[in-house]
Enzyme design. Structure first.
Site, PDB file in Angstrom:
ATOM      1  N   LYS C  79      34.900  25.318  46.700  1.00  0.00           N
ATOM      2  CA  LYS C  79      36.161  25.611  47.459  1.00  0.00           C
ATOM      3  C   LYS C  79      35.700  25.490  49.000  1.00  0.00           C
ATOM      4  O   LYS C  79      34.628  26.053  49.195  1.00  0.00           O
ATOM      5  CB  LYS C  79      36.916  26.874  47.092  1.00  0.00           C
ATOM      6  N   SER C 154      44.579  30.564  45.245  1.00  0.00           N
ATOM      7  CA  SER C 154      44.357  29.792  46.288  1.00  0.00           C
ATOM      8  C   SER C 154      43.160  28.482  46.046  1.00  0.00           C
ATOM      9  O   SER C 154      43.182  27.528  46.705  1.00  0.00           O
ATOM     10  CB  SER C 154      43.838  30.500  47.455  1.00  0.00           C
ATOM     11  N   SER C 178      42.940  34.105  42.400  1.00  0.00           N
ATOM     12  CA  SER C 178      43.126  32.767  43.088  1.00  0.00           C
ATOM     13  C   SER C 178      42.002  31.945  42.186  1.00  0.00           C
ATOM     14  O   SER C 178      42.051  30.571  42.715  1.00  0.00           O
ATOM     15  CB  SER C 178      42.421  33.007  44.486  1.00  0.00           C
TER      16      SER C 178
END
Lengths: 484, 95, 488
Positions: C79, C154, C178
């Site tokens: 990420k 996320s 997330s």
């Protein structure tokens, strides 16, 4: 109306650790800008702080030495505000659970003791340094200091005049220096102070409107600023004006305080416990360990100097005002126990050189211009009549930066005192022969001439003659002559 | 408790966020609704509850007092929006 | 089977047997990315050159070393809130400008030493704030199962990349769901470890008391292998825990006889999409059939979790994001003075959701509101943690849906922040309590969108939830389904 000032002080003491409080950067002073920085103390994304254990130890030391309660589980907290020298947008400090609380420092006001209470001592990180002037529309920022560990030591508003504030600060600084945790150097900013001051009619208890003064960079500045501010506040009130709670800056050049132009928007620091750092839990064992390692502190040491060495109060106070000097004194006395003589040499000749070389500003002298053992030996040589006091001063000067003992110097330079009667007599006879007029005057009752004659004898013997012997023999010879 | 426009403006200054008048209005409304939702916490009597202290259940993670970083000011300044020599350059600070 | 669709453990085995080389595998994955990422838009940055160099090195190591790490030569996506030295790091925000990370984060360093090949950085909600990846300052990522749907957030980019075979495995971060919610939305396995299990050093902080790094993988075995590689104590993170890392893969026995699974009634009362409720019900039945003991439990303070979370997380975030001020790095606007420079830099640099949360968190900490919001929330948080402590006296793991719904439409909730927050209802208590939880596929809705089951464990008992997940996975085929990517 007669007013008194009510003064509380916040001291920021930089701790003598090798590395910063939350990262492995050096704390060394005087490096090129941003040399002692890393991702952590610059506040780059993703970094985390890890607390330097030594900082905790130093805080406990300070707390124990100032009679504080040590908080068994204390927390680091974030103080949130924006400023270019503050990398993360918050300062890691302590808020609700400071590591030390409720202590005191006893200060000495001309022989009477006064207790100044401490509200708290907490650990925090220093900010960077801004350079404002000379760069047009810009300021420059150097983060070498960011993350250097500090203790903030907050007193209660227990001081009643600027002089007391000065004494408190000197006492506190001596304690921190004794503890080996802060060098107390105000010029380099390792011992800084903000003052809170208000005034009130003498004899009343209520507190007036408090003004905070910043930018106090020397003892002189602190005392002057507090005097200025007391006067300013009194003038304002007597002119019917109103005081406002504000932060003012001390202007060293104008010798005035002025209101800060940037009003930090309503001081809302939004403190909360820092989730990146674990609680600091301190058990009895740790406290005991630190307790037993505490050095003798200035107050105790002064009392001991009075009794153990039978020194006058003035000497004891001066010698114990700094640990390095007190240590120096005791090193010398251990070698040769004439305490008062050694004290005199320290307070006279040694202090003169310290001042000349500005070593007294270093405030933590590691290398002495004259070694303590040499000073002891010097005093011993005097006491043993091996050199005269006058010669001793010469020897002392030769000892500065020297790697040779006083005895060696005395030998090399042939400065040994002459007590040999025959040699002294010869010299006296020559002088008596050279100054018949003066001898006549002396005989005529002008006793001052005696000193002159001694001087001449000493001079002829390059000052090495034993003055006592010179006195004796000269007196004898002069009276002899009379009787013949 | 109603969130006011003035409070939103005050908080925006604290957070150093410039908001347009539309954003101020929008935030007043949105945050107001969120805060209203959060008032449900008030239903709980927590007078006997110690606040959550720390996500980690241990204490005392320290590092030793050792200098371990190799200085590299060039790398530190590489992302700076403005610099001068090895200083960070920022808009003038007025004290 | 194409190389890019291999699981981590399969690829690792083939690499070790030298049936394939890391370079071939990396090339195949990059080809896959270039074929599919115009539609998916999972990646913000690709590290092609560095990856190929690392693959070459891995191939050399594979020839020399007999006992090598299972990650050696495996393409991993991270990420874009992980810092990799020399690589642009955006956190999907404009405020970071062209920030080039000056150091490797601890997890990245672990990946490197395990020989993993980091192929790129995936899209996310700006500063990991969001549940849909729509809050990225650059673009929205699409759900590989349906391009009109969000991938969740996320860590939406990482989830989509794993689901679309654009990497073998990925890392995400999870502050309130997330990792797990996008894993559920994209039909993959995602695990949020116990707080303190994995170092946070070198991931961009959102809410420090809840952020955790975790694996996002194609199946449970991969998850165990990757977790093992990234777990462990880190001197640089004071909150990381110094306790041994179990061999997670050894807990994958397939045996869950007498394992006590708690079903918290509070998670099944409101707003569950019927398909989700059905699938979870069926999955529970399956687990029972495998020998688990199913029992109803209660987590009574669940209904307060969203409120607590959005106070604590935003308060911490408001402080964590103060460093983005345009002074030392990142975007600096041209203001007429210092204050305006701050205000404009942050106005221009942050997106609306980040601003909203900074505002909320600043408010919750500000004078006069601290007690009513922040402190109150921390008290209720203590109750929520206590709920889990109590529950785990009666069971070994807890089963819930990962999300009350399957992936929603892009744009559906973005205008209504509170509704978006409420969609995190199933995942956030876990972060508040600090316990580990995993999401794995357990079915599809009528529209063909994946459904995720959440398994929650005791502090530092990742082994048990992996064991339960693996046993379930062995009995089902959900994880083997692949999305059709040539959608109209």
């Amino acid at each position: 109306m007669k007013y008194e000032s009510v003064i509380g002080l916040e001291v920021h003491a930089q701790l003598l650790t090798q590395s910063k409080i939350f990262c492995g950067c050096s704390t060394q002073f005087g490096q090129a800008p941003n040399y002692n920085t890393c991702a952590v103390c610059i506040g780059f994304p993703g970094v985390l702080p890890v607390l330097n254990k030594k900082v905790v130890e130093f805080a406990i030391r300070a707390g124990l030495a100032t009679h504080c309660e040590i908080t068994r589980s204390s927390r680091l907290a974030r103080k949130n505000y924006f400023y270019p020298d503050l990398p993360k947008g918050y300062q890691i400090s302590q808020y609700e659970l400071p590591i030390c609380a409720n202590g005191y420092v006893d200060i000495d006001l001309d022989g009477t003791s006064k207790r100044v209470r401490l509200t708290r001592i907490h650990m925090e990180e220093d900010a960077g340094k801004n350079i404002h002037d000379g760069h047009g529309d810009s300021s420059l920022v150097d983060f070498n200091r960011a993350g250097v560990p500090l203790l903030e030591i907050v007193s209660e508003p227990d001081m009643r005049n600027p002089a007391e504030a000065g004494i408190y600060l000197r006492t506190l600084r001596a304690i921190l220096q004794y503890l080996d945790i802060c060098d107390g150097n105000m010029e380099q900013g390792s011992f800084r102070c903000d003052a809170n001051i208000s005034i009130r009619p003498q004899g009343t208890d209520a507190l007036g409107t408090k003004v905070e003064i910043k930018n106090l960079n020397s003892f002189k500045a602190i005392e002057k600023a507090l005097e200025y501010e007391t006067a300013r506040q009194m003038d304002t009130l007597s002119e019917g004006g109103k005081l406002i709670q504000e932060t003012r800056l001390w202007d060293e050049n104008k010798e005035q305080t002025r209101a800060m132009r940037s009003k930090e928007s309503a001081h809302d620091y939004r403190y909360f416990p820092d989730p990146d750092l674990l609680p600091v839990v301190i058990d009895e064992k740790w406290i005991d360990e630190i307790h037993t390692s505490l050095p003798e502190l200035p107050g105790t040491r002064r009392s001991r100097f009075l009794s153990q060495y039978a020194l006058p109060l003035y000497d004891a106070e001066l010698l114990t005002s700094r640990r390095d000097i007190a240590d120096y004194f005791e090193t010398a006395v251990t070698i040769y126990p004439n305490a008062k003589a050694i004290s005199n040499w320290i307070m006279g000749e040694l202090f003169r050189i310290l001042k000349e070389r500005k070593l007294d500003q270093q405030l933590y002298i590691k290398t002495w211009p004259v070694r303590a053992e040499y000073l002891a030996e010097l005093v011993q040589l005097i006491d043993q009549d091996k050199i005269s006091g006058k010669i001793a001063k010469m020897v002392f000067d030769a000892l500065v930066d020297a790697e040779r003992s006083p005895q060696t110097i005395v030998k090399e330079k042939g400065l040994e005192q002459v007590s040999d009667v025959a040699r002294i007599e010869t010299s006296i006879d020559q002088i008596l022969a050279a100054y018949p007029k003066q001898i006549a005057d002396y005989r005529g009752g002008n006793e001052k001439i005696f000193g002159f004659l001694v001087g001449q004898v000493m001079k002829s013997m390059q000052g090495k003659a034993n003055p006592q012997k010179v006195n004796e023999i000269l007196k004898a010879k002069l009276s002899c002559t009379i009787s013949t | 408790m109603e969130l006011t426009l003035k409070e939103v403006q005050h908080v925006a200054v604290l957070a150093r966020l410039r908001l347009t008048p539309e954003e101020e209005k929008q935030f007043t409304e949105q945050l107001g609704r969120i805060l209203q939702y959060m008032e449900k916490l008030g239903q709980l009597d927590t007078s006997q509850v110690e606040p959550f202290d720390h996500a980690a259940t241990s204490a005392n993670a320290f590092r030793d007092d050792i200098v371990s970083n190799t200085p590299n000011p060039a790398a530190i300044l590489a992302n700076a929006p403005a610099k001068e020599q090895t200083f960070f350059r920022v808009p003038k600070i007025i004290e | 089977m194409s190389l890019y669709s291999l699981t981590l453990h399969d690829a690792s085995e083939k690499l070790r047997k030298r049936e394939i080389s890391s370079q071939e595998l990396i090339e195949a994955v990059f080809q896959r990315i270039s074929d599919t990422d115009d539609d998916i838009r999972a990646y913000l940055t690709l590290c092609r050159d560095a990856a190929l160099a690392q693959a070459k090195q891995a191939d050399r190591r594979l020839q020399q070393e007999s006992t090598s790490s299972p990650l050696l030569g495996i393409p991993i996506a991270v990420k874009d809130n992980f810092l990799i030295q020399g690589v642009r790091t955006t956190c999907a925000s404009k405020i970071l400008g062209d920030f080039i990370a000056p150091y490797d984060g601890s997890t990245v360093a672990r990946l490197r030493s395990a020989g993993a090949v980091i192929i790129g950085k995936t899209n996310l909600d700006e500063f990991a704030m969001g549940s849909s990846a729509e809050n990225s300052a650059f673009f929205s990522t699409r759900n590989p199962w349906n391009f009109d749907r969000v991938p969740g957030g996320s860590s939406g980019g990482s989830a989509a990349a794993v689901a679309a075979d654009q990497c073998v495995a990925a890392l995400g971060t999870d502050t309130g769901g997330s990792i797990r919610q996008p894993a559920a939305f994209c039909g993959i396995v995602g695990l949020k470890p116990t707080y303190g299990r994995v170092s946070r050093y070198g991931i961009i902080a959102f809410a420090s008391s809840m952020d955790q790094v975790g694996p996002m993988t194609k199946d449970v075995r991969d998850c165990a292998l990757l977790l093992e590689a990234i777990s462990g104590h880190d001197q640089a993170d004071a909150t990381s825990v110094n306790r041994p890392v179990p061999k997670y893969s050894e807990s994958l026995t397939g045996d869950i006889k007498s394992l006590r699974l708690g079903i918290p009634k509070e998670y099944f009362t409101t707003g569950l999409q019927p398909a989700v409720e059905q699938s979870i019900g069926a999955a529970i039945g399956q687990l029972e059939k495998s020998g688990a003991i199913i029992q109803e439990i209660s987590l009574p303070h669940t209904e307060y979790a969203v409120a607590v979370y959005y106070i604590v997380a935003t308060a911490e975030a408001s402080s964590n994001l103060a460093r983005y001020d345009g002074m030392r790095f990142g975007h600096r606007a041209a203001g007429k003075d210092l204050t305006e420079t701050y205000m404009l830099s942050r106005e221009e640099g942050f997106g609306p959701e980040v601003k909203r949360r900074i505002m909320l968190g600043t408010y919750a900490l500000s004078a006069g509101y601290y007690d009513a919001y922040y402190l109150k929330a921390q008290r209720v948080r203590a109750l929520i943690r206590r709920d889990f402590d109590e529950a785990f006296k009666h069971c070994d793991a807890i089963i819930t849906p990962t999300s009350p719904t399957t992936a929603f439409k892009i744009g559906e909730k973005i205008q209504n922040p509170l509704e978006m927050y409420l969609s995190d209802i199933c995942t956030i208590s876990i972060n508040l309590a600090g316990v580990p939880a995993l999401s794995l596929p357990c079915g599809f809705d009528a529209g063909g969108l994946p459904i995720g089951m959440q398994i929650i464990g005791k502090h530092f008992d990742e082994s048990t939830i992996l064991r339960a997940a693996y046993a379930y996975e062995q009995q089902t085929h959900w994880h083997k389904k692949k999305p059709r990517l040539n959608q109209p």
